[in-house]
Design a protein around this motif. Structure first.
Motif, PDB file in Angstrom:
ATOM      1  N   LYS A 160       0.848  -1.199   0.000  1.00  0.00           N
ATOM      2  CA  LYS A 160       0.000   0.000   0.000  1.00  0.00           C
ATOM      3  C   LYS A 160       0.874   1.234   0.000  1.00  0.00           C
ATOM      4  O   LYS A 160       1.932   1.250   0.630  1.00  0.00           O
ATOM      5  CB  LYS A 160      -0.847   0.042   1.271  1.00  0.00           C
ATOM      6  N   THR A 161       0.403   2.288  -0.654  1.00  0.00           N
ATOM      7  CA  THR A 161       1.134   3.554  -0.616  1.00  0.00           C
ATOM      8  C   THR A 161       0.179   4.716  -0.877  1.00  0.00           C
ATOM      9  O   THR A 161      -0.797   4.561  -1.622  1.00  0.00           O
ATOM     10  CB  THR A 161       2.281   3.582  -1.650  1.00  0.00           C
ATOM     11  N   SER A 162       0.508   5.850  -0.258  1.00  0.00           N
ATOM     12  CA  SER A 162      -0.281   7.042  -0.600  1.00  0.00           C
ATOM     13  C   SER A 162       0.527   7.915  -1.562  1.00  0.00           C
ATOM     14  O   SER A 162       0.263   9.104  -1.713  1.00  0.00           O
ATOM     15  CB  SER A 162      -0.645   7.810   0.676  1.00  0.00           C
ATOM     16  N   GLY A 163       1.532   7.330  -2.191  1.00  0.00           N
ATOM     17  CA  GLY A 163       2.366   8.062  -3.162  1.00  0.00           C
ATOM     18  C   GLY A 163       3.831   7.798  -2.869  1.00  0.00           C
ATOM     19  O   GLY A 163       4.243   7.786  -1.711  1.00  0.00           O
ATOM     20  N   PHE A 164       4.598   7.578  -3.922  1.00  0.00           N
ATOM     21  CA  PHE A 164       6.025   7.293  -3.745  1.00  0.00           C
ATOM     22  C   PHE A 164       6.845   8.580  -3.709  1.00  0.00           C
ATOM     23  O   PHE A 164       6.522   9.554  -4.398  1.00  0.00           O
ATOM     24  CB  PHE A 164       6.535   6.435  -4.909  1.00  0.00           C
ATOM     25  N   THR A 165       7.930   8.566  -2.912  1.00  0.00           N
ATOM     26  CA  THR A 165       8.884   9.675  -2.882  1.00  0.00           C
ATOM     27  C   THR A 165      10.251   9.126  -3.264  1.00  0.00           C
ATOM     28  O   THR A 165      10.654   8.060  -2.761  1.00  0.00           O
ATOM     29  CB  THR A 165       8.956  10.282  -1.458  1.00  0.00           C
ATOM     30  N   GLY A 166      10.940   9.831  -4.149  1.00  0.00           N
ATOM     31  CA  GLY A 166      12.236   9.375  -4.655  1.00  0.00           C
ATOM     32  C   GLY A 166      13.215   8.991  -3.544  1.00  0.00           C
ATOM     33  O   GLY A 166      13.208   9.576  -2.468  1.00  0.00           O
ATOM     34  N   ALA A 167      14.070   8.014  -3.829  1.00  0.00           N
ATOM     35  CA  ALA A 167      15.042   7.537  -2.831  1.00  0.00           C
ATOM     36  C   ALA A 167      16.213   6.908  -3.554  1.00  0.00           C
ATOM     37  O   ALA A 167      16.164   6.698  -4.775  1.00  0.00           O
ATOM     38  CB  ALA A 167      14.388   6.510  -1.921  1.00  0.00           C
ATOM     39  N   LYS A 168      17.243   6.590  -2.789  1.00  0.00           N
ATOM     40  CA  LYS A 168      18.395   5.890  -3.372  1.00  0.00           C
ATOM     41  C   LYS A 168      18.161   4.386  -3.182  1.00  0.00           C
ATOM     42  O   LYS A 168      17.962   3.927  -2.055  1.00  0.00           O
ATOM     43  CB  LYS A 168      19.666   6.333  -2.648  1.00  0.00           C
ATOM     44  N   LEU A 169      18.142   3.651  -4.275  1.00  0.00           N
ATOM     45  CA  LEU A 169      17.870   2.211  -4.229  1.00  0.00           C
ATOM     46  C   LEU A 169      19.069   1.458  -4.791  1.00  0.00           C
ATOM     47  O   LEU A 169      19.808   2.004  -5.621  1.00  0.00           O
ATOM     48  CB  LEU A 169      16.641   1.862  -5.074  1.00  0.00           C
ATOM     49  N   ALA A 204       9.241   4.422  -9.642  1.00  0.00           N
ATOM     50  CA  ALA A 204       9.825   5.758  -9.465  1.00  0.00           C
ATOM     51  C   ALA A 204       9.292   6.792 -10.451  1.00  0.00           C
ATOM     52  O   ALA A 204       9.279   7.985 -10.139  1.00  0.00           O
ATOM     53  CB  ALA A 204      11.350   5.663  -9.595  1.00  0.00           C
ATOM     54  N   VAL A 205       8.826   6.353 -11.633  1.00  0.00           N
ATOM     55  CA  VAL A 205       8.510   7.341 -12.686  1.00  0.00           C
ATOM     56  C   VAL A 205       7.409   8.318 -12.312  1.00  0.00           C
ATOM     57  O   VAL A 205       7.415   9.460 -12.755  1.00  0.00           O
ATOM     58  CB  VAL A 205       8.155   6.679 -14.052  1.00  0.00           C
ATOM     59  N   LEU A 206       6.443   7.859 -11.501  1.00  0.00           N
ATOM     60  CA  LEU A 206       5.354   8.770 -11.115  1.00  0.00           C
ATOM     61  C   LEU A 206       5.491   9.200  -9.652  1.00  0.00           C
ATOM     62  O   LEU A 206       4.531   9.700  -9.051  1.00  0.00           O
ATOM     63  CB  LEU A 206       3.991   8.102 -11.360  1.00  0.00           C
ATOM     64  N   GLY A 207       6.688   8.975  -9.071  1.00  0.00           N
ATOM     65  CA  GLY A 207       6.909   9.396  -7.676  1.00  0.00           C
ATOM     66  C   GLY A 207       7.291  10.874  -7.609  1.00  0.00           C
ATOM     67  O   GLY A 207       7.471  11.529  -8.637  1.00  0.00           O
ATOM     68  N   ARG A 208       7.411  11.366  -6.362  1.00  0.00           N
ATOM     69  CA  ARG A 208       7.863  12.763  -6.191  1.00  0.00           C
ATOM     70  C   ARG A 208       9.380  12.749  -6.102  1.00  0.00           C
ATOM     71  O   ARG A 208       9.953  11.965  -5.338  1.00  0.00           O
ATOM     72  CB  ARG A 208       7.308  13.344  -4.883  1.00  0.00           C
ATOM     73  N   GLY A 209      10.057  13.592  -6.890  1.00  0.00           N
ATOM     74  CA  GLY A 209      11.512  13.741  -6.748  1.00  0.00           C
ATOM     75  C   GLY A 209      12.316  12.694  -7.487  1.00  0.00           C
ATOM     76  O   GLY A 209      11.824  12.010  -8.389  1.00  0.00           O
ATOM     77  N   SER A 244      17.333   8.450 -16.967  1.00  0.00           N
ATOM     78  CA  SER A 244      18.650   8.498 -17.619  1.00  0.00           C
ATOM     79  C   SER A 244      19.529   7.377 -17.073  1.00  0.00           C
ATOM     80  O   SER A 244      19.277   6.848 -15.990  1.00  0.00           O
ATOM     81  CB  SER A 244      19.317   9.860 -17.401  1.00  0.00           C
ATOM     82  N   GLY A 245      20.538   7.028 -17.836  1.00  0.00           N
ATOM     83  CA  GLY A 245      21.513   6.027 -17.380  1.00  0.00           C
ATOM     84  C   GLY A 245      21.176   4.597 -17.772  1.00  0.00           C
ATOM     85  O   GLY A 245      21.876   3.670 -17.350  1.00  0.00           O
ATOM     86  N   GLY A 246      20.125   4.392 -18.582  1.00  0.00           N
ATOM     87  CA  GLY A 246      19.805   3.026 -19.017  1.00  0.00           C
ATOM     88  C   GLY A 246      21.007   2.398 -19.699  1.00  0.00           C
ATOM     89  O   GLY A 246      21.662   3.042 -20.514  1.00  0.00           O
ATOM     90  N   GLY A 247      21.339   1.169 -19.350  1.00  0.00           N
ATOM     91  CA  GLY A 247      22.467   0.490 -19.977  1.00  0.00           C
ATOM     92  C   GLY A 247      23.793   0.740 -19.281  1.00  0.00           C
ATOM     93  O   GLY A 247      24.818   0.197 -19.687  1.00  0.00           O
ATOM     94  N   THR A 248      23.780   1.577 -18.216  1.00  0.00           N
ATOM     95  CA  THR A 248      25.037   1.839 -17.493  1.00  0.00           C
ATOM     96  C   THR A 248      25.072   1.127 -16.139  1.00  0.00           C
ATOM     97  O   THR A 248      26.109   1.095 -15.480  1.00  0.00           O
ATOM     98  CB  THR A 248      25.209   3.346 -17.197  1.00  0.00           C
ATOM     99  N   PHE A 292      23.388   2.229 -13.645  1.00  0.00           N
ATOM    100  CA  PHE A 292      23.179   3.288 -12.651  1.00  0.00           C
ATOM    101  C   PHE A 292      22.085   4.198 -13.227  1.00  0.00           C
ATOM    102  O   PHE A 292      22.364   5.061 -14.060  1.00  0.00           O
ATOM    103  CB  PHE A 292      24.503   4.035 -12.495  1.00  0.00           C
ATOM    104  N   ILE A 293      20.839   3.970 -12.807  1.00  0.00           N
ATOM    105  CA  ILE A 293      19.702   4.642 -13.455  1.00  0.00           C
ATOM    106  C   ILE A 293      19.161   5.753 -12.557  1.00  0.00           C
ATOM    107  O   ILE A 293      19.004   5.565 -11.336  1.00  0.00           O
ATOM    108  CB  ILE A 293      18.593   3.610 -13.760  1.00  0.00           C
ATOM    109  N   THR A 294      18.890   6.907 -13.152  1.00  0.00           N
ATOM    110  CA  THR A 294      18.283   8.018 -12.407  1.00  0.00           C
ATOM    111  C   THR A 294      16.899   8.295 -12.986  1.00  0.00           C
ATOM    112  O   THR A 294      16.741   8.387 -14.209  1.00  0.00           O
ATOM    113  CB  THR A 294      19.161   9.286 -12.518  1.00  0.00           C
ATOM    114  N   VAL A 295      15.919   8.416 -12.103  1.00  0.00           N
ATOM    115  CA  VAL A 295      14.539   8.692 -12.537  1.00  0.00           C
ATOM    116  C   VAL A 295      14.064   9.957 -11.834  1.00  0.00           C
ATOM    117  O   VAL A 295      14.137  10.057 -10.608  1.00  0.00           O
ATOM    118  CB  VAL A 295      13.600   7.520 -12.141  1.00  0.00           C
TER     119      VAL A 295
END
Ligand SMILES: CC(=O)N[C@H]1[C@@H](OP(=O)(O)OP(=O)(O)OC[C@H]2O[C@@H](n3ccc(=O)[nH]c3=O)[C@H](O)[C@@H]2O)O[C@H](CO)[C@@H](O)[C@@H]1O
Ligand SMILES: C=C(OP(=O)(O)O)C(=O)O
Length: 422
Positions: free
Chosen positions: A150-159, A176-181, A209-213, A215-218
């Motif tokens: 369950k979630t009331s909305g995702f917030t960006g984090a380091k995974l 992550a794509v529809l999360g905050r941050g 960004s970073g697909g294929g490396t 190390f992905i940033t969303v």
């Protein structure tokens, strides 16, 4: 009950059309469910059982889906998503069901996972998925066999992922794509299918960004749009048809196959004596010399794909000497060895290593497909065996390869699909 009957002896010649990728279309169906408005159109969809199950599952949670088989096209309207429950009767029949979770979390705030299916290959954990959802702000509760997220909305984090899980990477990106941050995913998977999914999400409006490396940033965005996307070719289907030419000493043209996507598989087959030549979008494959033995260590992309480990075990049965196979991705992926041994092969298995003593003539008999790729590997064995090989359950093969009998027959193989009441 579906079974395949194969009669060996024919060298394969001609043209085969490589299907769209199973492991790309399934996350793409999950991605289509992220769009709250509009209709997603997926082209080059493989007509396989996993796609049929994905359609049923999407409908079970409220989406409107049309599968146009002749056009190999899916049209998905996810605006009507209404139920968070991924019912066991459908979800336990394929692994890709796990890829519906992020859309349910974004759209309905909850996902109820009654079970996840997929090939039986030993342990297939999902801890990276659940840990990732938790770090992004979800609650994960396990009740007997059911998992509620369950979630009331995702917030960006380091995974990070302990190992670069294929569906784990796709799911955390979709979370992550529809999360905050901003979310950063370290040790992400590099598979071409993951990059194709990133491409589709990017066209939907995601910032990745970073697909294929690795190390992905969303960067999270407010909403995603429905788009049209063409599914990449299936490198595993291409690998299997290349190996079908290899075992029979044939010569085939694979339309739509991408040589680069085979990674190390290409070099291992070349070492064995298989020749590849790319002519634009057509890959020419032939084998006209004795096969040499090989060492294979499975790995994540671009290493040797674990899903082609079973088929190359069949090829190794023909090689002149001992081949070594080390399975490093799954801890239970050698059920094929005893089936090939029933056909006359000489394969010894110790934990996650196998030695294939070739060459051994194979004889047709009744054999069991324990999973999708061991099933297709037994079809390859049937192509070179004396007499008839009967493979059950053909359903497992049909999970991942479309119109197999028809495509093999077009190359001159004697492969028949038989469907009988179970
Ligand atoms: C639908 C789909 O795309 N299936 C593919 C996907 O499966 P799938 O995505 O399930 O495979 P993963 O890459 O996640 O799993 C690989 C290994 O990592 C382990 N692991 C994975 C996730 C996790 O949370 N914890 C964990 O320990 C698994 O137990 C397994 O030993 O990649 C596999 C490896 O290339 C392929 O064989 C499958 O065809
Ligand atoms: C292991 C496989 O698939 P899944 O993850 O869908 O079970 C496979 O395609 O060989």
């Amino acid at each position: 009950m579906v079974r395949y009957r194969v009669r060996g002896g024919n060298a394969l010649r001609g043209t085969a059309f490589i299907q769209g990728a199973k492991n790309a279309v399934l996350p793409m169906i999950g991605a289509a469910l992220l769009a709250a408005k509009g209709r997603t159109v997926l082209r080059n969809v493989p007509i396989i059982e996993d796609v049929r199950r994905a359609v049923e599952l999407a409908e079970a949670i409220g989406a409107k889906v049309e599968l146009h088989e002749a056009e190999r096209t899916l049209v998905i309207d996810a605006s009507t998503l209404s139920s968070p429950v991924l019912p066991a009767r459908i979800a336990r029949r394929f692994r890709g069901s796990v890829l519906f979770v992020p859309a349910l979390l974004h759209r309905l705030g909850e996902a109820v996972i009654e079970g996840v299916g997929g090939c039986n290959l030993g342990s297939r954990n999902l801890d990276f998925h659940y840990l990732g959802y938790k770090r992004l702000g979800a609650a994960v509760v396990e009740e007997d066999t059911v998992i509620r997220v369950k979630t009331s909305g995702f917030t960006g984090a380091k995974l990070y992922l302990d190992t670069p899980s294929h569906t784990g990477t796709e799911n955390l990106i979709m979370a992550a794509v529809l999360g905050r941050g901003t979310t950063v995913i370290e040790n992400a998977a590099l598979e071409p299918e993951v990059l194709d999914v990133i491409d589709m999400l990017t066209r939907m409006g995601a910032k990745i960004s970073g697909g294929g490396t690795g190390f992905i940033t969303v960067e999270g965005v407010e909403e995603l749009a429905a788009v049209e996307h063409t599914v990449m070719p299936d490198r595993l289907d291409a690998g299997v048809f290349a190996m079908a030419a290899a075992v029979t000493g044939g010569e085939v043209n694979l339309v739509g196959a991408e040589l680069d996507h085979l990674g190390v598989v290409r070099y291992k087959l070349e070492q064995m004596g298989v020749e590849f030549a790319s002519h634009g979008a057509v890959l020419h494959v032939r084998r006209d010399r004795p096969l040499r033995p090989i060492n294979v260590i499975t790995d994540t992309y671009p290493g040797f794909a674990t899903d082609l480990q079973s088929p190359i075990m069949t090829v190794a049965c023909l090689a002149d000497g001992a081949s070594y196979i080390h399975e490093r991705i799954f801890d239970g992926r050698f059920a094929l060895a005893s089936e090939l041994n029933k056909m006359g092969a000489n394969i010894e298995v110790t934990e996650n290593r196998a030695v294939v003593h070739g060459p051994t003539p194979l004889k047709g008999t009744q054999v069991t497909a324990h999973d999708l790729r061991s099933g297709i590997a037994l079809v390859l064995a049937g192509l070179i065996a004396e007499g008839e090989t009967v493979i059950e359950s053909g359903y497992l093969i049909d999970r991942g390869h479309s119109y197999l009998a028809e495509r093999m027959q077009a190359l001159g193989a004697d492969v028949v699909q038989e469907i009988s009441p179970s």
